[in-house]
Design a protein around this motif. Structure first.
Motif, PDB file in Angstrom:
ATOM      1  N   MET A  90       0.867  -1.187   0.000  1.00 53.99           N
ATOM      2  CA  MET A  90       0.000   0.000   0.000  1.00 53.99           C
ATOM      3  C   MET A  90       0.909   1.246   0.000  1.00 53.99           C
ATOM      4  SD  MET A  90      -3.350  -1.219   0.399  1.00 53.99           S
ATOM      5  CE  MET A  90      -4.216  -0.027   1.413  1.00 53.99           C
ATOM      6  N   ALA A 151     -16.763  -0.725   1.640  1.00 52.10           N
ATOM      7  CA  ALA A 151     -16.480  -0.429   0.232  1.00 52.10           C
ATOM      8  C   ALA A 151     -17.098   0.893  -0.218  1.00 52.10           C
ATOM      9  CB  ALA A 151     -16.987  -1.569  -0.654  1.00 52.10           C
ATOM     10  N   VAL A 155     -12.786   2.170   2.986  1.00 54.44           N
ATOM     11  CA  VAL A 155     -11.982   1.287   2.123  1.00 54.44           C
ATOM     12  C   VAL A 155     -12.176   1.645   0.648  1.00 54.44           C
ATOM     13  CG1 VAL A 155     -11.542  -1.101   1.436  1.00 54.44           C
ATOM     14  CG2 VAL A 155     -11.950  -0.568   3.833  1.00 54.44           C
ATOM     15  N   GLY A 156     -13.405   2.028   0.280  1.00 58.18           N
ATOM     16  CA  GLY A 156     -13.639   2.510  -1.088  1.00 58.18           C
ATOM     17  C   GLY A 156     -12.760   3.711  -1.387  1.00 58.18           C
ATOM     18  N   GLN A 158      -9.888   4.438   0.007  1.00 54.43           N
ATOM     19  CA  GLN A 158      -8.490   3.998  -0.124  1.00 54.43           C
ATOM     20  C   GLN A 158      -8.230   3.424  -1.517  1.00 54.43           C
ATOM     21  OE1 GLN A 158      -8.654   1.640   3.515  1.00 54.43           O
ATOM     22  NE2 GLN A 158      -6.872   2.738   4.292  1.00 54.43           N
ATOM     23  N   MET A 159      -9.225   2.700  -2.035  1.00 54.12           N
ATOM     24  CA  MET A 159      -9.076   2.141  -3.380  1.00 54.12           C
ATOM     25  C   MET A 159      -8.959   3.263  -4.418  1.00 54.12           C
ATOM     26  SD  MET A 159      -9.066  -0.945  -4.874  1.00 54.12           S
ATOM     27  CE  MET A 159      -7.847  -0.555  -6.122  1.00 54.12           C
ATOM     28  N   ILE A 160      -9.842   4.267  -4.301  1.00 54.74           N
ATOM     29  CA  ILE A 160      -9.802   5.397  -5.232  1.00 54.74           C
ATOM     30  C   ILE A 160      -8.453   6.107  -5.117  1.00 54.74           C
ATOM     31  CG2 ILE A 160     -10.876   7.613  -5.824  1.00 54.74           C
ATOM     32  CD1 ILE A 160     -13.515   6.502  -4.715  1.00 54.74           C
ATOM     33  N   MET A 162      -5.528   4.756  -4.268  1.00 60.84           N
ATOM     34  CA  MET A 162      -4.499   3.951  -4.956  1.00 60.84           C
ATOM     35  C   MET A 162      -4.649   4.092  -6.475  1.00 60.84           C
ATOM     36  SD  MET A 162      -3.088   2.354  -2.262  1.00 60.84           S
ATOM     37  CE  MET A 162      -1.973   1.271  -3.150  1.00 60.84           C
ATOM     38  N   GLU A 163      -5.892   4.031  -6.947  1.00 57.13           N
ATOM     39  CA  GLU A 163      -6.170   4.131  -8.379  1.00 57.13           C
ATOM     40  C   GLU A 163      -5.724   5.478  -8.941  1.00 57.13           C
ATOM     41  OE1 GLU A 163      -7.119   0.980  -9.945  1.00 57.13           O
ATOM     42  OE2 GLU A 163      -8.791   2.123 -10.810  1.00 57.13           O
ATOM     43  N   LEU A 180     -14.804   9.955   1.320  1.00 54.31           N
ATOM     44  CA  LEU A 180     -14.889   8.530   1.600  1.00 54.31           C
ATOM     45  C   LEU A 180     -13.759   8.076   2.525  1.00 54.31           C
ATOM     46  CD1 LEU A 180     -15.779   7.159  -1.955  1.00 54.31           C
ATOM     47  CD2 LEU A 180     -17.309   7.354   0.005  1.00 54.31           C
TER      48      LEU A 180
END
Lengths: 295, 295
Positions: A90, A151, A155-156, A158-160, A162-163, A180
């Motif tokens: 991460m 999500a 956590v959603g 965090q995904m955005i 990283m993306e 988020l």
């Protein structure tokens, strides 16, 4: 502000104590897991989220023990997200609050499992009858925490995040990312105090809106800090956002513009408290503290 | 056994459908997260845990929709543990059910986050009013799942498993490891059906004891399979336990001794069902299936 600092210190100590009791060391093969969970949760941090729970709950006359259990729960949830966020796959961060991050102090496998178990525990504490005699209140807390941290929440985000690395995000995208990633859990923390206090729906909504805007102000201020403060002040690697090619408020608005945006959000947060009298003064002070802090 | 296989297939399909609806694809930066969560949960597996929930619930007359929500929740919890278990820092497994593991199909960061969000979602589903109209039932499910899957359950067992690599564990230690690592969640799955059915405390206790012994039999049988089946039969790397220097029932008791132990535990599991008539026949068949399966 002196008043707020004393209140922050007192509640931080009570939260620390609550976590310490909930996470007692054990013997056997799982001792290392509990040690890592204690390492990740004890010994500091501002306890902003836990403070919000306890302060809002006290406005509604909720007794300390119950509020500090919920405060400990959200601090565990927050700590799990930091432990996983710091992992090599991460953000790959070696430092957290000036100390080795959990996977550096222990190892990656232990850090993954400690984060996992901290998440579980934060839900387990909420569901426990010791938190509130009314199962309906406990289930509302569980529902709200799941919505804020999953999500479609933390956590959603965090995904955005990283993306979005290495490409430019718009101001709107950055705002949504942070709403988020950090906003949902800060909003939840304030709302949890109102849930514990069994506040009327419209009052609960005001508190939640306050939490949402406080969280937004906090994040913009954090971007400003990351760009202007030293590693020593931060207790973590400075300038990481820029190095990672992350889109920040500072990159989009400049340091001055971002600082102005933080102040605007701060005023918006305080406006939601208009229905309250002096009992909300510490929540108002907290907004100022969040945008003026240096670490 | 033919009867059981048809029942397993029917319920597996209903569980698959429930997960598919609960985890609808989304657009935006978090699309990848949901895709990874779907990849990790959909498309197979025996659904032993979800089957137990639905089958036990049906014994108590609980309607399908509620039971399949709880079944989907426990399968998500199980899937999260597999996703994290397969990570390079953990068991470092490239294959899961004959397909690339989630971090191989996506990447490590996405796999960590997908596991995290699956855990959150499994609690969120239980807390949702759609699962049961009575908040007391929902909170019992949350409490039981948290106890089964956290530091004193599944994750604690995973930690003991990692700690035990490369050194010899006693039979007692291996039994405790598995009781935590896989037993707790299988026990929970059976118990969740009884909680949904608002079964009397003593009946719920019988069902839980059945689940506990079924889980133990399952694990011993799994060790036998790992030592004797091919990778093709297993759909995952075979002989991994021995290669990782893990203490297994086979290492401690030999293949024959371990197979005998699995049969002993199977009989013990069925004995807890003595209070039931033919309505528990599929639960009895399930015990036989678990110790006789080849994958």
């Amino acid at each position: 502000m002196v008043r707020l600092r004393a209140s922050l210190a007192t509640r931080a100590e009570a939260i620390e104590h609550a976590i310490d009791r909930l996470l007692a060391p054990v013997k056997g093969g799982e001792a290392r897991l509990i040690d890592a969970m204690r390492y990740a949760t004890l010994g500091g941090g501002k306890r902003l989220r836990g403070y919000l729970v306890a302060e809002v709950a006290s406005m509604f006359g909720v007794d300390g023990a119950a509020a500090y259990r919920v405060a400990a729960s959200v601090e565990m949830l927050h700590a799990y997200s930091l432990v996983h966020d710091d992992l090599p796959a991460m953000d790959d961060d070696d430092l957290r609050r000036g100390q080795p991050s959990t996977h550096r102090k222990f190892d990656e496998a232990t850090a993954i499992l400690a984060g996992d178990a901290l998440q579980t525990m934060s839900f387990g504490i909420l569901a426990d009858p010791a938190t509130h005699s009314d199962a309906g209140v406990r289930i509302e807390l569980v529902t709200a925490l799941a919505a804020a941290s999953g999500a479609a929440g933390m956590v959603g985000g965090q995904m955005i995040d990283m993306e979005g690395e290495g490409r430019s995000l718009s101001l709107e995208e950055v705002a949504r990312l942070h709403a988020l990633k950090t906003g949902c859990l800060i909003r939840y923390s304030a709302e949890a105090g109102a849930i514990l206090g069994q506040a009327r729906a419209d009052v609960r909504e005001r508190i939640a809106a306050y939490g949402r805007d406080l969280g937004a102000a906090f994040q913009v201020a954090d971007d400003v800090l990351d760009a202007t403060a030293s590693a020593e002040e931060l207790g973590k690697t400075a300038g990481k956002d820029e190095a990672a090619g992350k889109s920040t408020y500072v990159a989009l608005l400049g340091v001055e513009g971002a600082a102005r945006e933080a102040r605007r959000l701060a005023e918006q947060a305080k406006a939601h408290l208009d229905i309250f009298g002096s009992e909300a003064d510490r929540l108002r002070d907290l907004v100022n503290y969040v945008v003026e802090r240096r670490n």
